[in-house]
Design a protein around this motif. Structure first.
Motif, PDB file in Angstrom:
ATOM      1  N   LEU A 182      72.302  25.557 -41.452  1.00 11.30           N
ATOM      2  CA  LEU A 182      72.240  25.742 -40.006  1.00 11.30           C
ATOM      3  C   LEU A 182      73.572  25.410 -39.345  1.00 11.30           C
ATOM      4  CD1 LEU A 182      68.683  24.277 -39.415  1.00 11.30           C
ATOM      5  CD2 LEU A 182      69.377  26.618 -38.893  1.00 11.30           C
ATOM      6  N   ALA A 183      74.257  24.397 -39.876  1.00 12.23           N
ATOM      7  CA  ALA A 183      75.551  24.018 -39.315  1.00 12.23           C
ATOM      8  C   ALA A 183      76.609  25.093 -39.536  1.00 12.23           C
ATOM      9  CB  ALA A 183      76.023  22.695 -39.918  1.00 12.23           C
ATOM     10  N   CYS A 184      76.356  26.034 -40.427  1.00 12.05           N
ATOM     11  CA  CYS A 184      77.297  27.135 -40.661  1.00 12.05           C
ATOM     12  C   CYS A 184      77.253  28.193 -39.555  1.00 12.05           C
ATOM     13  CB  CYS A 184      76.972  27.827 -41.987  1.00 12.05           C
ATOM     14  SG  CYS A 184      77.157  26.802 -43.461  1.00 12.05           S
ATOM     15  N   LEU A 185      76.241  28.130 -38.686  1.00  9.08           N
ATOM     16  CA  LEU A 185      75.953  29.267 -37.833  1.00  9.08           C
ATOM     17  C   LEU A 185      76.723  29.366 -36.513  1.00  9.08           C
ATOM     18  CD1 LEU A 185      72.054  29.482 -38.230  1.00  9.08           C
ATOM     19  CD2 LEU A 185      73.820  30.724 -39.492  1.00  9.08           C
ATOM     20  N   PRO A 186      76.859  28.302 -35.721  1.00  8.00           N
ATOM     21  CA  PRO A 186      77.248  28.506 -34.312  1.00  8.00           C
ATOM     22  C   PRO A 186      78.506  29.321 -34.068  1.00  8.00           C
ATOM     23  CG  PRO A 186      76.395  26.304 -34.604  1.00  8.00           C
ATOM     24  CD  PRO A 186      76.498  26.900 -35.978  1.00  8.00           C
ATOM     25  N   ILE A 187      79.656  28.920 -34.590  1.00  9.39           N
ATOM     26  CA  ILE A 187      80.890  29.644 -34.286  1.00  9.39           C
ATOM     27  C   ILE A 187      80.967  30.956 -35.064  1.00  9.39           C
ATOM     28  CG2 ILE A 187      83.401  29.630 -34.485  1.00  9.39           C
ATOM     29  CD1 ILE A 187      82.571  27.941 -32.220  1.00  9.39           C
ATOM     30  N   SER A 188      80.892  30.899 -36.391  1.00 15.14           N
ATOM     31  CA  SER A 188      81.076  32.103 -37.208  1.00 15.14           C
ATOM     32  C   SER A 188      79.968  33.123 -36.971  1.00 15.14           C
ATOM     33  CB  SER A 188      81.138  31.730 -38.690  1.00 15.14           C
ATOM     34  OG  SER A 188      82.307  31.007 -38.977  1.00 15.14           O
ATOM     35  N   TYR A 189      78.728  32.703 -37.101  1.00 10.05           N
ATOM     36  CA  TYR A 189      77.612  33.628 -36.929  1.00 10.05           C
ATOM     37  C   TYR A 189      77.410  33.981 -35.460  1.00 10.05           C
ATOM     38  CZ  TYR A 189      76.061  33.599 -41.791  1.00 10.05           C
ATOM     39  OH  TYR A 189      75.982  33.782 -43.156  1.00 10.05           O
ATOM     40  N   GLY A 190      77.739  33.048 -34.554  1.00  9.53           N
ATOM     41  CA  GLY A 190      77.690  33.383 -33.137  1.00  9.53           C
ATOM     42  C   GLY A 190      78.698  34.460 -32.797  1.00  9.53           C
TER      43      GLY A 190
ATOM     44  N   ALA B 230      79.968  36.631 -34.925  1.00 10.83           N
ATOM     45  CA  ALA B 230      79.535  37.866 -35.586  1.00 10.83           C
ATOM     46  C   ALA B 230      78.387  38.532 -34.824  1.00 10.83           C
ATOM     47  CB  ALA B 230      79.111  37.564 -37.021  1.00 10.83           C
ATOM     48  N   THR B 231      77.443  37.729 -34.339  1.00  6.82           N
ATOM     49  CA  THR B 231      76.338  38.281 -33.557  1.00  6.82           C
ATOM     50  C   THR B 231      76.853  38.947 -32.297  1.00  6.82           C
ATOM     51  OG1 THR B 231      74.774  36.628 -34.393  1.00  6.82           O
ATOM     52  CG2 THR B 231      74.200  37.727 -32.337  1.00  6.82           C
TER      53      THR B 231
ATOM     54  N   VAL C 148      83.680  34.387 -40.393  1.00  7.17           N
ATOM     55  CA  VAL C 148      83.081  35.406 -39.539  1.00  7.17           C
ATOM     56  C   VAL C 148      82.785  36.670 -40.337  1.00  7.17           C
ATOM     57  CG1 VAL C 148      83.422  36.850 -37.500  1.00  7.17           C
ATOM     58  CG2 VAL C 148      84.192  34.470 -37.475  1.00  7.17           C
ATOM     59  N   GLY C 149      83.682  37.041 -41.245  1.00 11.36           N
ATOM     60  CA  GLY C 149      83.478  38.246 -42.037  1.00 11.36           C
ATOM     61  C   GLY C 149      82.214  38.190 -42.876  1.00 11.36           C
ATOM     62  N   LEU C 150      82.004  37.064 -43.551  1.00 11.19           N
ATOM     63  CA  LEU C 150      80.802  36.926 -44.375  1.00 11.19           C
ATOM     64  C   LEU C 150      79.549  36.928 -43.498  1.00 11.19           C
ATOM     65  CD1 LEU C 150      80.620  36.633 -47.493  1.00 11.19           C
ATOM     66  CD2 LEU C 150      80.091  34.222 -47.124  1.00 11.19           C
ATOM     67  N   ALA C 151      79.648  36.327 -42.313  1.00 12.96           N
ATOM     68  CA  ALA C 151      78.531  36.370 -41.374  1.00 12.96           C
ATOM     69  C   ALA C 151      78.244  37.802 -40.940  1.00 12.96           C
ATOM     70  CB  ALA C 151      78.842  35.492 -40.164  1.00 12.96           C
ATOM     71  N   LEU C 152      79.290  38.570 -40.669  1.00 16.38           N
ATOM     72  CA  LEU C 152      79.105  39.971 -40.294  1.00 16.38           C
ATOM     73  C   LEU C 152      78.387  40.749 -41.392  1.00 16.38           C
ATOM     74  CD1 LEU C 152      82.600  40.664 -38.690  1.00 16.38           C
ATOM     75  CD2 LEU C 152      80.403  40.949 -37.511  1.00 16.38           C
ATOM     76  N   VAL C 153      78.785  40.515 -42.633  1.00 18.05           N
ATOM     77  CA  VAL C 153      78.154  41.206 -43.761  1.00 18.05           C
ATOM     78  C   VAL C 153      76.660  40.909 -43.792  1.00 18.05           C
ATOM     79  CG1 VAL C 153      78.006  41.300 -46.276  1.00 18.05           C
ATOM     80  CG2 VAL C 153      80.245  41.355 -45.160  1.00 18.05           C
ATOM     81  N   GLY C 154      76.309  39.620 -43.742  1.00 17.70           N
ATOM     82  CA  GLY C 154      74.904  39.243 -43.825  1.00 17.70           C
ATOM     83  C   GLY C 154      74.082  39.728 -42.647  1.00 17.70           C
ATOM     84  N   LEU C 155      74.614  39.588 -41.435  1.00 20.42           N
ATOM     85  CA  LEU C 155      73.883  40.006 -40.242  1.00 20.42           C
ATOM     86  C   LEU C 155      73.743  41.520 -40.168  1.00 20.42           C
ATOM     87  CD1 LEU C 155      75.477  37.553 -37.665  1.00 20.42           C
ATOM     88  CD2 LEU C 155      73.090  37.543 -38.415  1.00 20.42           C
TER      89      LEU C 155
ATOM     90  N   PHE D  23      73.191  34.067 -28.615  1.00 19.12           N
ATOM     91  CA  PHE D  23      72.942  32.867 -29.414  1.00 19.12           C
ATOM     92  C   PHE D  23      71.447  32.689 -29.662  1.00 19.12           C
ATOM     93  CE2 PHE D  23      72.837  28.349 -30.532  1.00 19.12           C
ATOM     94  CZ  PHE D  23      73.919  28.275 -31.403  1.00 19.12           C
ATOM     95  N   GLU D  24      70.628  33.035 -28.690  1.00 15.49           N
ATOM     96  CA  GLU D  24      69.174  32.974 -28.878  1.00 15.49           C
ATOM     97  C   GLU D  24      68.731  33.935 -29.979  1.00 15.49           C
ATOM     98  OE1 GLU D  24      67.633  33.800 -25.041  1.00 15.49           O
ATOM     99  OE2 GLU D  24      68.081  31.801 -24.227  1.00 15.49           O
ATOM    100  N   LEU D  25      69.350  35.106 -30.054  1.00 17.99           N
ATOM    101  CA  LEU D  25      69.029  36.041 -31.130  1.00 17.99           C
ATOM    102  C   LEU D  25      69.380  35.440 -32.492  1.00 17.99           C
ATOM    103  CD1 LEU D  25      70.358  39.412 -29.624  1.00 17.99           C
ATOM    104  CD2 LEU D  25      67.979  38.633 -29.760  1.00 17.99           C
ATOM    105  N   LEU D  26      70.500  34.746 -32.560  1.00 15.53           N
ATOM    106  CA  LEU D  26      70.909  34.097 -33.810  1.00 15.53           C
ATOM    107  C   LEU D  26      69.923  33.005 -34.198  1.00 15.53           C
ATOM    108  CD1 LEU D  26      72.929  33.532 -36.089  1.00 15.53           C
ATOM    109  CD2 LEU D  26      74.255  32.148 -34.475  1.00 15.53           C
ATOM    110  N   VAL D  27      69.497  32.213 -33.243  1.00 10.85           N
ATOM    111  CA  VAL D  27      68.514  31.154 -33.520  1.00 10.85           C
ATOM    112  C   VAL D  27      67.203  31.755 -34.019  1.00 10.85           C
ATOM    113  CG1 VAL D  27      67.115  29.331 -32.471  1.00 10.85           C
ATOM    114  CG2 VAL D  27      69.550  29.500 -31.929  1.00 10.85           C
ATOM    115  N   ALA D  28      66.787  32.849 -33.415  1.00  8.25           N
ATOM    116  CA  ALA D  28      65.552  33.503 -33.856  1.00  8.25           C
ATOM    117  C   ALA D  28      65.671  33.972 -35.303  1.00  8.25           C
ATOM    118  CB  ALA D  28      65.229  34.684 -32.941  1.00  8.25           C
ATOM    119  N   ALA D  29      66.838  34.509 -35.671  1.00  4.41           N
ATOM    120  CA  ALA D  29      67.051  34.940 -37.056  1.00  4.41           C
ATOM    121  C   ALA D  29      67.033  33.748 -38.006  1.00  4.41           C
ATOM    122  CB  ALA D  29      68.376  35.686 -37.170  1.00  4.41           C
TER     123      ALA D  29
END
Length: 340
Positions: A145-153, A155-156, A179-186, A295-301
């Protein structure tokens, strides 16, 4: 409490473990007991003052020292201030690192945890209650979960602004980075076909993250590969690299396609034939992090277990300097995480 203080601009040696006063929540605030924090480019560049032009500076301008860094926080609510429900106490939460959005047609980033205010390189951090999101039910670990906010945020925000949909083809540059790896997964989770540009030695990790095809950027001929893989052109380019490849890739975006950019690690000044844009109605979009809704969409995922961030390494906060040193070597795929 213990905290890691950024004492001045410089190398990892400017990070010091100190005893500091524990935070007290004000009205509308909560104190989060930190379980895990991940590292980002923003940590390293803010620490080194690399965002400045003539003078060293933080991401959004001058910062005060000492500063506690750390934007990516997962933890548990320990205390609440006036006007905040006691029901939050004990809940596992993910923190939106944007502490202030600007006014306007789209909320833009105006202040970030760990830059303009003290962040999560500490046993506890105080944040606005409307910036914590309940992830108690998520199947992801605290570290994931700690991996998400900046990189996955980030990317989202990119994928939302580009409007990537199921069945479309997206090219992700810099696919082995945070961010790139987050983009791939998302993008894979959205049902898109993912073409990923990465170095060959990290190709397998990028495939495991969800890429359908990995193009080795060191092999040259990226344009020729795209012509074969997407003869009608890619629908979306999700770019965190910039640099010389922009000119090579642009002809392989389909008419009406979208190019969204949130980074320029290969260089911010690019050569661009504007006719490639206007004659084929290609949209060029800038994207910085995320909006509250994104960010809410990311949390839902995260709560649905639709994403699986990769933890590449774990360090105790006492070893934060070593973590920064490993991050700057750029040898890892995934995220480096700090914990107490």
């Amino acid at each position: 409490m213990r905290a890691v203080a950024l004492t001045r601009f410089g190398g990892p040696e400017v990070l010091e473990l100190r005893d500091v006063a524990a935070p007290v929540p004000g009205p509308g605030e909560v104190v989060v007991e930190v379980a895990a924090v991940s590292l980002n480019n923003t940590d390293v560049w803010t620490r080194s003052g690399a965002y400045g032009t003539a003078e060293p500076a933080g991401w959004l301008g001058p910062i005060d020292f000492p500063r506690v860094q750390g934007a990516d926080v997962c933890g548990h609510v320990a205390l609440v201030g006036d006007g905040v429900s006691e029901d939050l106490v004990g809940r596992r939460v993910l923190v939106d690192p944007v502490v202030r959005y600007s006014d306007g047609p789209e909320p833009l980033v105006a202040a970030v945890l760990g830059s303009e205010v003290d962040g999560g390189y500490a046993e506890q951090v105080v944040v606005q209650a409307n910036r914590v999101h309940d992830v108690t039910a998520s199947p992801l670990t605290d570290e994931q979960l700690a991996c998400l906010p900046i990189s996955y945020g980030t990317a989202t925000g990119m994928l939302e602004r580009a409007g990537l949909g199921a069945g479309e083809t997206v090219l992700v540059t810099g696919a082995s980075g945070g961010v790139g790896l987050a983009l791939v997964g998302l993008a894979a989770a959205r049902g898109a076909r993912v073409l990923a540009l990465s170095s060959g030695d990290k190709a397998e990790a990028v495939r495991e993250a969800g890429a359908d095809v990995v193009i080795d950027r060191a092999g040259g001929g990226v344009g020729e590969r795209l012509a074969t893989l997407a003869p009608a052109g890619v629908d979306v380019v999700a770019d965190v690299v910039g640099g010389p490849l922009v000119a090579e890739i642009m002809p392989h975006v389909r008419p009406g396609g979208r190019w969204v950019v949130a980074g320029a690690v290969a260089g911010p000044v690019v050569e661009l034939d504007l006719r490639q844009l206007y004659l084929r109605s290609i949209s060029l979009l800038g994207s910085t992090m995320h909006t509250p809704h994104q960010f809410e969409l990311l949390v839902a995922a995260a709560n649905a277990g639709e994403i699986a961030p990769v933890v590449a390494g774990r360090y105790r906060f006492e070893d934060v300097r070593a973590a920064h040193e490993q991050f700057e070597r750029r040898e890892h795929v995934g995220k480096l995480v700090l914990h107490w």
